[in-house]
Design an enzyme around this catalytic site. Structure first.
Site, PDB file in Angstrom:
ATOM      1  CE  LYS A 100     -16.828   1.861   8.767  1.00 46.10           C
ATOM      2  NZ  LYS A 100     -16.121   1.500   9.975  1.00 46.10           N
ATOM      3  CD1 TRP A 120      -2.809   1.441   0.310  1.00 46.24           C
ATOM      4  CD2 TRP A 120      -2.006   2.127   2.262  1.00 46.24           C
ATOM      5  NE1 TRP A 120      -3.519   2.556   0.681  1.00 46.24           N
ATOM      6  CE2 TRP A 120      -3.050   3.000   1.877  1.00 46.24           C
ATOM      7  CE3 TRP A 120      -1.358   2.372   3.471  1.00 46.24           C
ATOM      8  CZ2 TRP A 120      -3.450   4.078   2.640  1.00 46.24           C
ATOM      9  CZ3 TRP A 120      -1.763   3.449   4.234  1.00 46.24           C
ATOM     10  CH2 TRP A 120      -2.809   4.295   3.819  1.00 46.24           C
TER      11      TRP A 120
END
Ligand code: AGP
Length: 602
Positions: free
Chosen positions: A479, A74
């Site tokens: 979220k 990442w």
């Protein structure tokens, strides 16, 4: 953060690395790579993109060799390219290395190494480690690694191999996790138990500044350490029939509550037993102020913890982001204790804040899910959430685990102070009911999916809540942003008229969390204000609430519980809603773009 796996033993290394790497992809997934050493032809493969895209081609390859390392990245330094994928190597292609963390002084090291004649092939900070090791290499890999690491500032979990010292993997850590897996005649290294759980459950957590050397028939580290057993099972790190880890983990939320409270409540005494706090329990009696430090979703759990601790334990409680706390001038006296809240126990900002508080000499407590994590080892005392592995990048069940532990902390601190036996018993009784109530809510999965179908035409959302459910509005919005890439904002209901109300119109839905609690009437006023402006309204409401359906467009009902425990129930439909919105949009729910499971760099 990135994922690392290494293998040395008698079996072919490559299939073990490939399957382990797939399990680690949630830690980073913009590129990946392998290095496997075979007597004849060493194998190096580095590729931009996800493993799944190259898996078929890779599975067909015949790769010999019983020693290898692999990495899923990442990116933090350097673009996402094949060259920047790990493993990295030195000028002579002798040293091969994978790294999780960040080398903060890489620019100055790189300049110096370039002047000494080293040629770089990537833009990463990691590559300087390869050239530094090359510089010190005289035939012994661990010696060269040790010397190289002395020059480095930053954080690292690394695994290194050398063609000229071929029968070993050298691993080291500083603030980025590295574990060793011990099996009969083989050894593994990984950044995360999920990668090696299929092969062994005997692990050793490497400590900061330790270097481990793994050979085909033995291993050594500077200090003698006894293996400890991982409690996670293989089934927990697999999808088990669900289409995504996130859905599986949402469905595990009821048992997460059970796991958090199991063996920790004493019903007849209205009290809790938290073994991890035993050593400091007398000191905790004298504490007059708490500060809870966390990031992201864990920060929202901390906010709810503040409401609980202030209302029921009577302790003034402050909450701060790790990233803010570490740079502000905080003022404490010796009667303050700091609680660090982190699913991973490896979040760089939370860990840095922990180190800052330790310098001030105040008592530090931790709540984390990861046994042996940096946070678990560096706090004075703490409690594990026992939520089991959470693989999806978006935290769901571990948030529930944190809330359950914060409720236990509230009883613990409360009963040390003025909380009555009756109140203690009442909270415990409700906590025990929660798993079944949560199961009832999750049965509404189909209704929530239909709501997602109805609302997925909209691109902006406001989530509103008050008091205990204000952080739930923030969590619901986070979220949705995180996995559906939709614009969503969470607000306290009281703040709505101070600005966000201007956004209300028929194209801007409001998601209101308004259970029957002490601020219900206030939430109803908010809903009415939104309704007259024609904004679509979805509500989370209590089953007994008969009037809410008349003033909203859609309602998801939840059972009644104690106000302080409502967030544990009200968040479940929001997790499912975000999940189905992302599925409908066709996104990679478990691995949202630009995000990784834990943020181990600043
Ligand atoms: C949650 O869905 C996020 N992925 C993120 O906000 C996360 O909660 C945050 O990075 C903190 O992580 P931690 O709990 O491991 O410290």
């Amino acid at each position: 953060m990135c994922g690392i796996i290494g293998y040395i033993g008698k079996r072919p290394a490559f299939p073990i690395l490939l399957s382990g790497l797939k399990r680690l992809e949630y830690r980073g997934y913009d590129s990946f790579g392998f290095f496997v050493l075979d007597k004849k032809t060493p194998f190096l493969f580095k590729k931009k993109g996800k493993i799944s895209k190259a898996e078929k081609k890779l599975s067909d390859l015949k790769i010999n060799g019983n020693i290898g390392i692999a990495h899923t990245r990442w990116g933090t330094t350097g673009l996402i390219t094949d060259e920047n994928a790990h493993p990295h190597f030195d000028c002579q292609k002798n040293i091969f290395l994978v790294h999780n963390g960040i080398i903060e002084n890489y620019k100055e090291l790189k300049e110096k190494l370039k002047k000494e004649g080293h040629k770089f092939t990537s833009q990463t900070d990691t590559e300087v480690l390869c050239h530094l090791i090359e510089k010190y290499f005289k035939g012994n890999l661990e010696e060269a690694t040790r010397k190289a690491l002395r020059e480095v500032r930053g954080t690292y979990g690394i695994a290194v191999m050398s063609k000229k010292d071929p029968q070993k993997i050298v691993a080291a850590r500083l603030s980025s996790p590295i574990i060793l897996g011990i099996n009969n005649n083989e050894f593994l290294i990984a950044s995360d138990p999920a990668a090696i759980i299929t092969h062994t459950r005997q692990i050793i957590n490497l400590d900061d500044n330790e270097i481990a050397v793994l050979k085909p028939d033995n291993f050594f580290i500077l200090k003698e350490k006894t293996p400890e057993a991982i409690e996670w099972t293989q089934a927990q790190v697999e999808k088990g029939g669900y289409s995504h880890f996130m859905l599986k983990e949402i469905m595990e939320e009821p048992e997460t509550i059970e796991n958090a409270i199991r063996g920790r409540i004493i019903v007849e005494e209205g009290a809790v037993k938290l073994g991890g706090l035993d050593d400091v329990k007398d000191k905790l009696k004298k504490i007059k102020r708490l500060i809870i430090i966390a990031c992201g979703t864990s920060y929202y759990a901390a906010m709810i913890g503040r409401y609980m601790l202030e209302e029921y334990a009577g302790i003034p409680t402050e909450v701060d982001f790790g990233s803010e706390f570490r740079y502000r001038k905080s003022i404490f006296d010796k009667n303050t204790a700091a609680i660090f809240l982190s699913q991973s126990g490896e979040t760089a900002d939370t860990l840095a804040a922990l180190r800052e508080t330790k310098k001030k000499g105040i008592l530090t407590l931790g709540i984390t899910n990861i046994v042996g994590s940096g946070q678990a080892r560096e706090t004075d005392a703490g409690v594990y959430t026992m939520s089991g592995p959470e693989i999806a990048v978006a935290s769901t069940k571990t948030f529930i685990g944190q809330l359950a532990i914060l409720a236990l902390f509230t009883i613990f601190f409360g009963r040390q102070r003025d909380m009555s036996l009756i109140t203690g018993k009442r909270i415990i009784k409700e906590l025990k009911r929660l798993p079944d109530l949560a199961r009832d809510i999750l049965k509404k999965e189909k209704i929530i999916k239909e709501l997602a179908e109805k609302y997925c035409q909209f691109s902006n959302f406001i989530y509103l809540g008050r008091k205990y459910n204000y952080p739930i509005a923030l969590e619901g919005a986070l979220k949705l942003k995180e996995i559906s890439y939709l614009h969503a904002e969470g607000y306290s209901g009281g703040e709505m008229k101070h600005g966000p109300l201007a956004l209300a119109n028929k194209k801007f839905p409001f998601f209101v969390i308004s259970p029957l609690d002490s601020v219900y009437e206030k939430m109803i006023s908010n809903i009415e204000e939104v309704k007259v402006r024609k904004a679509p309204i979805l509500a989370i409401a209590t089953i007994e609430d008969k009037k809410i359906k008349d003033i909203t467009d859609d309602v998801v009902y939840i059972p009644k519980t104690l106000e302080m425990l409502t967030p544990i129930l009200s968040v479940l439909p929001l997790h499912l809603f975000a999940y189905y919105m992302a599925v409908l949009k066709g996104y990679d729910v478990d691995k949202p773009r630009n995000l990784a499971k834990s943020v181990t760099v600043e």
